[in-house]
Design a protein around this motif. Structure first.
Motif, PDB file in Angstrom:
ATOM      1  N   SER A   1       0.128   3.342   0.345  1.00  0.00           N
ATOM      2  CA  SER A   1       0.585   2.262   1.214  1.00  0.00           C
ATOM      3  C   SER A   1      -0.595   1.462   1.739  1.00  0.00           C
ATOM      4  O   SER A   1      -1.705   1.985   1.894  1.00  0.00           O
TER       5      SER A   1
ATOM      6  N   ASN B   1       4.845   2.726  -1.437  1.00  0.00           N
ATOM      7  CA  ASN B   1       5.107   3.128  -2.819  1.00  0.00           C
ATOM      8  C   ASN B   1       4.514   2.116  -3.799  1.00  0.00           C
ATOM      9  O   ASN B   1       5.198   1.634  -4.717  1.00  0.00           O
TER      10      ASN B   1
ATOM     11  N   ARG C   1      10.491  -1.655  -1.032  1.00  0.00           N
ATOM     12  CA  ARG C   1       9.143  -1.093  -0.906  1.00  0.00           C
ATOM     13  C   ARG C   1       8.283  -1.882   0.087  1.00  0.00           C
ATOM     14  O   ARG C   1       7.444  -1.298   0.774  1.00  0.00           O
TER      15      ARG C   1
END
Length: 126
Positions: A17, A83, A65
């Motif tokens: 991330s 992700n 995401r």
């Protein structure tokens, strides 16, 4: 002078991330449409996420995401990227547009945005 100052890029492994930030003036934050775009090597610049659109607009490739948020106290736009995938590698740009759609809301197409930050590199590796 419209200033958009990005930060937060870097290198991360797949599944990781990052959070990008875009700081601007109070006037721009409150009166302009703002969003995130990205340009991968050898490709055109594409929209990632736009605020001022109800619901918030996300590119299909990042839905679920990435999350775009903003902080009015800091006049800052954020892009939380979770992700991360190899294909997310790109230079990410914060952009602003003074053009508002008739009836309200923001355009999502790049051509409507004429103020750009310097870009921040995001590199995702396996």
């Amino acid at each position: 002078l419209v200033q958009l100052v990005e930060s937060g890029g870097g290198s991360v492994q797949t599944g990781g991330s990052l959070r990008l930030s875009c700081a601007t003036s109070e006037y721009i934050y409150r009166n302009y449409c703002m969003g995130w775009f990205r340009q991968a090597p050898g490709k055109e610049r594409d929209g990632v996420a736009i605020v001022g659109v109800d619901p918030k607009n996300y590119a299909d490739a990042v839905k679920g995401r990435f999350t775009i948020t903003s902080d009015g106290a800091q006049n800052t736009l954020y892009l939380q990227m979770n992700n991360l995938k190899l294909e997310d590698t790109a230079v990410y740009y914060c952009a602003a547009s003074a053009v508002i759609r008739s009836g309200g809301g923001c355009y999502t197409e790049e051509g409507w945005y004429n103020h750009w930050g310097q870009g921040t590199q995001v590199t995702v590796s396996s």
